[in-house]
Motif scaffolding. Structure first.
Motif, PDB file in Angstrom:
ATOM      1  N   ILE A  11      66.170  78.490  31.437  1.00 33.64           N
ATOM      2  CA  ILE A  11      65.117  77.497  31.252  1.00 33.64           C
ATOM      3  C   ILE A  11      64.190  77.964  30.134  1.00 33.64           C
ATOM      4  CG2 ILE A  11      63.268  76.207  32.355  1.00 33.64           C
ATOM      5  CD1 ILE A  11      64.445  77.003  35.036  1.00 33.64           C
ATOM      6  N   PRO A  12      64.066  77.232  29.049  1.00 34.20           N
ATOM      7  CA  PRO A  12      63.111  77.625  28.002  1.00 34.20           C
ATOM      8  C   PRO A  12      61.681  77.617  28.549  1.00 34.20           C
ATOM      9  CG  PRO A  12      64.600  75.900  27.234  1.00 34.20           C
ATOM     10  CD  PRO A  12      64.785  75.998  28.697  1.00 34.20           C
ATOM     11  N   GLN A  19      58.715  72.783  28.470  1.00 33.56           N
ATOM     12  CA  GLN A  19      58.703  71.426  27.924  1.00 33.56           C
ATOM     13  C   GLN A  19      60.029  70.718  28.173  1.00 33.56           C
ATOM     14  OE1 GLN A  19      56.790  70.604  24.115  1.00 33.56           O
ATOM     15  NE2 GLN A  19      56.313  72.790  23.905  1.00 33.56           N
ATOM     16  N   ASP A  20      59.933  69.480  28.680  1.00 34.14           N
ATOM     17  CA  ASP A  20      61.096  68.619  28.900  1.00 34.14           C
ATOM     18  C   ASP A  20      60.614  67.185  28.682  1.00 34.14           C
ATOM     19  OD1 ASP A  20      63.114  66.983  29.820  1.00 34.14           O
ATOM     20  OD2 ASP A  20      63.417  68.044  31.708  1.00 34.14           O
ATOM     21  N   HIS A  21      60.975  66.609  27.541  1.00 35.35           N
ATOM     22  CA  HIS A  21      60.447  65.298  27.158  1.00 35.35           C
ATOM     23  C   HIS A  21      61.375  64.147  27.553  1.00 35.35           C
ATOM     24  CE1 HIS A  21      57.232  67.295  25.004  1.00 35.35           C
ATOM     25  NE2 HIS A  21      58.121  68.022  24.342  1.00 35.35           N
ATOM     26  N   SER A  22      62.326  64.409  28.436  1.00 37.34           N
ATOM     27  CA  SER A  22      63.305  63.375  28.776  1.00 37.34           C
ATOM     28  C   SER A  22      62.714  62.250  29.614  1.00 37.34           C
ATOM     29  CB  SER A  22      64.490  63.996  29.511  1.00 37.34           C
ATOM     30  OG  SER A  22      64.054  64.668  30.691  1.00 37.34           O
ATOM     31  N   ASP A  23      61.649  62.530  30.374  1.00 35.14           N
ATOM     32  CA  ASP A  23      60.999  61.510  31.189  1.00 35.14           C
ATOM     33  C   ASP A  23      59.489  61.696  31.083  1.00 35.14           C
ATOM     34  OD1 ASP A  23      63.149  60.000  32.919  1.00 35.14           O
ATOM     35  OD2 ASP A  23      63.746  62.109  32.935  1.00 35.14           O
ATOM     36  N   PRO A  24      58.718  60.603  31.209  1.00 32.77           N
ATOM     37  CA  PRO A  24      57.264  60.690  31.014  1.00 32.77           C
ATOM     38  C   PRO A  24      56.536  61.211  32.256  1.00 32.77           C
ATOM     39  CG  PRO A  24      57.863  58.430  31.497  1.00 32.77           C
ATOM     40  CD  PRO A  24      59.156  59.201  31.427  1.00 32.77           C
ATOM     41  N   ASP A  60      56.848  66.557  30.269  1.00 34.63           N
ATOM     42  CA  ASP A  60      56.498  65.929  28.993  1.00 34.63           C
ATOM     43  C   ASP A  60      55.073  66.321  28.617  1.00 34.63           C
ATOM     44  OD1 ASP A  60      56.606  64.299  26.773  1.00 34.63           O
ATOM     45  OD2 ASP A  60      56.152  62.466  27.885  1.00 34.63           O
ATOM     46  N   LEU A  61      54.914  67.527  28.093  1.00 38.08           N
ATOM     47  CA  LEU A  61      53.578  68.061  27.814  1.00 38.08           C
ATOM     48  C   LEU A  61      53.461  68.541  26.375  1.00 38.08           C
ATOM     49  CD1 LEU A  61      53.779  71.473  27.808  1.00 38.08           C
ATOM     50  CD2 LEU A  61      54.183  71.000  30.237  1.00 38.08           C
ATOM     51  N   ASP A  62      52.222  68.542  25.904  1.00 38.94           N
ATOM     52  CA  ASP A  62      51.865  69.145  24.621  1.00 38.94           C
ATOM     53  C   ASP A  62      51.348  70.540  24.938  1.00 38.94           C
ATOM     54  OD1 ASP A  62      49.679  69.976  22.648  1.00 38.94           O
ATOM     55  OD2 ASP A  62      50.638  68.323  21.559  1.00 38.94           O
ATOM     56  N   GLU A  63      52.032  71.569  24.442  1.00 31.35           N
ATOM     57  CA  GLU A  63      51.731  72.922  24.885  1.00 31.35           C
ATOM     58  C   GLU A  63      50.332  73.386  24.470  1.00 31.35           C
ATOM     59  OE1 GLU A  63      54.068  77.126  25.387  1.00 31.35           O
ATOM     60  OE2 GLU A  63      54.969  75.155  25.539  1.00 31.35           O
TER      61      GLU A  63
END
Length: 956
Positions: free
Chosen positions: A55-56, A72-77, A250-253
């Motif tokens: 897992i990154p 971070q995982d942007h696949s779903d909001p 789905d986050l901005d680090e």
């Protein structure tokens, strides 16, 4: 072997983008490191290398010791937030048990800047879900919400970490102590075998060992607790330096780190926390213990002490457990279940931070005798048989495949990945344990398994627990030879505060201001496709490329509805027999094939359909479909398989006759529908119908049910439509026309001011069910609107019914109400499991809430809450393949338009209080409700009659 779900991870190589993932992660780490807020340092940055599973994440630490892991995982909001505190029941002291779990409850009761009940209400209104869990070694709190709500979740979690104590009152403490007692009553004291774990562990562990008492605590210890004890527990263990904050999705680090620093950075450190010692548990001789319980089937459990979590011998011991009793091709299954001596038997190697145990259990099959001594002998003989059998290459290969498959399936949700990171960090200090786990299990050899067998199991002392029916002491495995000796009750609940008497932060900003939500998220609804097999079976599916997996469900209209009432249970029994042998292979051979593929195929049946659920690694889909075709078209219908499953079903029904919740479900259905309609009779069958079922009946039902005319398919796969349809082509060999299902009408027993009472002598709790027939399912009409109307009454955690019975009165662990709609009919339900001594009071409160809602309806504020909560929760509905499949099946079963969710959202946005309150007047008349109570007749009947109800005895 379910523990390997802990290895949930992102396998970047599986998605074909490991190099890109590494670059993105490196860029994120560089940016984050360059812009870190003061007081935060980057400890570690990880991304899977090519071909590696992991897992990154980026791992940070605040100056106060709080560890922060971001993925971070942007696949779903959506985002999942987890705060894990490294404290469980293992940090309690003898005589002062239950604090860790009690404190979990206290953490939802508001803090200095978050009002009572506001935490739960805020999460729910944001469209999210939340909970907390406690085990022996840690306590965690988590929320899943649309990603635009992240700052609000950090505000909530930080406020209870740094500002809980000012809001902790004696009144809140008393209510939550009562709630925990109700939880214990519901889950332990009022459940068959509910006390098994605590009795076993007292014999298994040395006196005073942290695992020798139950996580939920002893009732007398909960009575001994004070609110000051709770304050001390918080100050000792809930400092940021004993916590890990893990956020994924789905986050901005950079923005997330800024928020984390703002909300958590000012919280002071707590006392230092040192690891507990892990001395291996040993037994001087085999200990026999027993107790009588309100059960039907005698149970024996045998346990051997082994190592502790992540010890070098944990992996080979897990392999040993799999061989002994992990599946249908195991030794215990063959000798106990297959031969009919037990209805269930298995072995597992359960590990916690301080200790593990090899545990074997069996539930007897009275058809071959209920005494436990012969069962213990078979178990001992089976252990000896392992020594002769040894370990095969396939045993090792199966474990490797299971781990890899379960790891990949664990990729399917952000929550799974966050849970993995949080747990690994808490217990090892290193979030990335996935590749390590795969390697350590992959390195297990046959010699390793034999070595740990000889070291920990062969000839070693064990604990043998017998649980027998009331008056059945003659059935125990052997006379009790052990009685626990307990240390003195600790004078203080908590030690080691070292001057940290008040862990309360000071804030440089106004925490009373709830953060606003970010910009609305956009729904990621699956793109659907339709097609047909060559036999005209409809297929509805979607492509989901996040993991290389395929989920298929075949539905066959019929199920319990297709059988005659005299043959109730036939659909269920037929499905279970189809999980067994085929004409070409035995049950054991098929189980081995599926294990080596990392796949599962499961037949089942319910009130209105039979179904087959298939999960597979897409790389092994062809082989999995071949087994599915064989099981579907060439079932073995072996007489021995049928009789074994029939006996298991009969014993399960006997067991359910001692389970209050099962009794309530059966009685409620009978009250609503009568016993002349399939919905009023259990789809599992009854003790009157199942004995007469024959193998010929099952064969005939198979011919009627499992046909192309009855079938539809739902599929979610990483494959595109054309390629997946080619893979599904073998199922086109299924033939047969649609079965005629007779229409049936309910004959309800509901009567005005009447309570139907099912006697459960000596019950610690009573089960209350209130309801009536109502509306069949519709997606946009009156049924859908009725579900909106009911939301603030009984569906949300902070609903009127739950807040009254749980939070205000302390009568129950939970109470709720709902509308349930099928294709033909539906019902309204409200109820709770309550303390036996307040059965009448609790029923009066339920009816009071329904009456007031019927007369007055909801408020404008409640409508706003309902609209916010339901509309925003849609962002959470389509993340995993299972959730996508459920969405597709809803469309398929009810023939809905693909955009029905959009139409529901329009209704939700435009409906008003007057419309919903009109529905409350129409459907919630308390005089039209039937009431069912399962409880101790001698004590509760007079109190119910005193309320003015006619009490009618109901038999099942």
């Amino acid at each position: 072997m379910k523990k390997w779900l802990l290895a949930a991870a992102i396998a970047s190589a599986l998605a074909g983008c490991s190099a890109d993932t590494q670059v993105v992660a490196s860029q994120n780490a560089a940016v984050a490191s360059a812009t870190l807020p003061a007081g935060i340092k980057l400890l570690e940055s990880y991304a899977p290398k090519s071909g590696e599973i992991g897992i990154p994440f980026n791992k940070y630490q605040l100056a106060n010791g709080l560890t922060v892991v971001l993925h971070q995982d942007h696949s779903d909001p959506l985002v999942h937030v987890d705060v894990t505190y490294h404290v469980g029941s293992d940090r309690e002291r003898y005589g002062r048990t239950g604090f860790a779990h009690l404190f979990e409850h206290m953490m939802f009761q508001g803090s200095a800047h978050v009002a009572d009940e506001q935490h739960i209400k805020t999460v729910t209104a944001a469209g999210g879900s939340m909970n907390g869990t406690t085990n022996t070694d840690r306590t965690n709190y988590f929320e899943s919400v649309p990603s635009n709500q992240l700052e609000k979740m950090l505000w909530l979690e930080s406020d209870r970490m740094g500002f809980l104590l000012p809001a902790l009152t004696d009144e809140k403490f008393e209510v939550q102590r009562a709630t925990v007692k109700n939880e214990r009553g519901q889950r332990v004291d009022n459940q068959p075998y509910g006390r098994m774990g605590e009795v076993f562990n007292q014999a298994f562990y040395p006196p005073g060992h942290p695992y020798s008492w139950p996580v939920i605590g002893w009732p007398e210890d909960l009575d001994r607790a004070t609110s000051q004890d709770v304050r001390d527990f918080f100050s000792r263990w809930y400092g940021p330096n004993n916590a890990t904050l893990t956020i994924g999705g789905d986050l901005d680090e950079a923005q997330t780190l800024a928020w984390v620093n703002k909300y958590f950075g000012e919280i002071p450190r707590g006392p230092e926390v040192k690891p507990l010692a892990k001395p291996l548990v040993t037994l001087d001789s085999t200990r026999y213990v027993s107790f009588e319980d309100n059960v039907h089937l005698p149970l024996v459990r045998i346990g051997f002490p082994t190592v502790y979590m992540r010890h070098a011998d944990e992996a080979p011991l897990d392999v040993l457990a799999s061989i002994l009793g992990g599946s249908k091709n195991s030794i215990l299954y063959k000798n106990l279940v297959k031969d009919g001596y037990a209805v269930q038997a298995s072995a597992s190697h359960g590990c916690s931070e301080l200790a593990c145990q090899m545990s074997i259990f069996a539930l007897t099959n009275p058809a071959k005798g209920a005494a436990l001594a012969p069962i213990e002998k078979i178990i001992r003989d089976s252990i000896n048989e392992f020594e002769t059998r040894g370990v095969t290459d396939e045993d090792i290969e199966k474990v490797k495949t299971e781990i890899r498959a379960q790891t990949i399936f664990g990729l399917q949700s952000v929550r799974g990945k966050v849970t993995s990171l949080a747990s690994n960090e808490t217990f090892t200090g290193e979030p990335n344990q996935v590749e390590f786990d795969l390697k350590r299990y992959g390195a297990v050899t046959k010699a390793d398994v034999m070595r740990v067998y000889n070291q920990y199991i062969k000839g070693k002392p064990s604990v043998v627990l017998s649980v027998v029916p009331k008056g059945g002491n003659a059935l125990i495995a052997a006379a009790d030879n052990f009685k626990p000796t307990n240390p003195a009750v600790a004078k203080q609940a908590v030690e080691g505060l070292d001057g940290h008497q008040s862990l309360v932060a000071k804030s440089s900003f106004d925490r009373n201001i709830e953060p606003a939500a970010g910009a609305p998220v956009s729904l990621h609804m699956p793109s659907l496709w339709n097609d047909k097999l060559a036999n005209n079976v409809e297929v509805m599916g979607t492509q989901s490329t996040e993991t290389p997996t395929t989920n298929i469900v075949l539905y066959f209209d019929g199920g319990h509805k297709l059988e005659s009432l005299a043959q109730a249970g036939l659909a269920n029994l037929t499905a279970q027999v189809m999980n067994e042998s085929t004409q070409l292979h035995s049950t054991e051979e098929l189980a081995q094939k599926l294990d080596l593929l990392g796949a599962s195929i499961s037949f089942d049946a319910n009130a209105f359909q039979s179904s087959i659920r298939v999960t597979a690694l897409t790389e092994n889909l062809d082989a999995t479909i071949a087994i599915l075709k064989e099981k579907l078209l060439q079932p073995g219908f072996v007489a021995a398989d049928f009789e074994r499953n029939k006996q298991q079903l009969l014993q399960m029904l006997q067991h359910q006759s001692t389970s209050p919740s099962a009794m309530a479900s059966e009685g409620f259905d009978k009250m609503l529908y009568g016993d002349k309609m399939y919905l009023g009779v259990s789809d599992s069958g009854t003790l009157a119908t199942v004995p007469s079922l024959s193998l010929a009946d099952a064969k005939a039902f198979y011919e009627q049910q499992y046909t192309a005319g009855n079938a539809k398919i739902v599929a979610v796969s990483d494959l595109p439509k054309a390629e997946l349809m080619q893979k599904l082509a073998p199922i086109a060999a299924l033939t047969g026309s649609r079965a005629d299902v007779p229409e049936q009408q309910p004959q309800t027993m509901v009567a005005k001011n009447t309570v139907y009472l099912i006697d459960k002598p000596g019950a610690a709790q009573s089960v209350i069910r209130v309801g009536k027939l109502s509306l069949p399912f519709d997606a946009e009409g009156e049924y859908f609107k009725a579900t909106l109307m009911n939301y603030p009454l009984g569906m949300a955690f902070n609903s009127r019914i739950n807040l009254n019975l749980r939070e205000d009165k302390g009568y129950t662990y939970g109470a709720r109400s709902m509308f349930v709609g099928g294709k033909e009919t539906g019902y309204f339900y409200a109820g709770a499991d309550v303390r036996a001594d307040v059965t009448d009071k609790a029923l009066a409160e339920v009816m009071k809430e329904i009456t007031h809602y019927h007369e007055q309806g909801m408020t404008a504020e409640e409508l706003k809450f309902t609209q916010d909560s339901i509309s925003q929760s849609k962002a959470m509905d389509y993340e995993t393949p299972f959730e996508k499949a459920r969405f597709i099946r809803m469309i398929q079963r009810h023939d809905l338009p693909a955009d029905y969710i959009e139409q529901q959202n329009k209704i939700l946005a435009n409906i008003d209080v007057a419309q919903l309150n009109q529905l409350a007047k129409k459907w919630l008349d308390p005089q039209s409700m039937g009431i069912l109570v399962v409880g101790d007749k001698a004590s509760v009947k007079p109190t119910l009659e005193a309320l003015g109800y006619k009490v009618v005895d109901m038999s099942l």
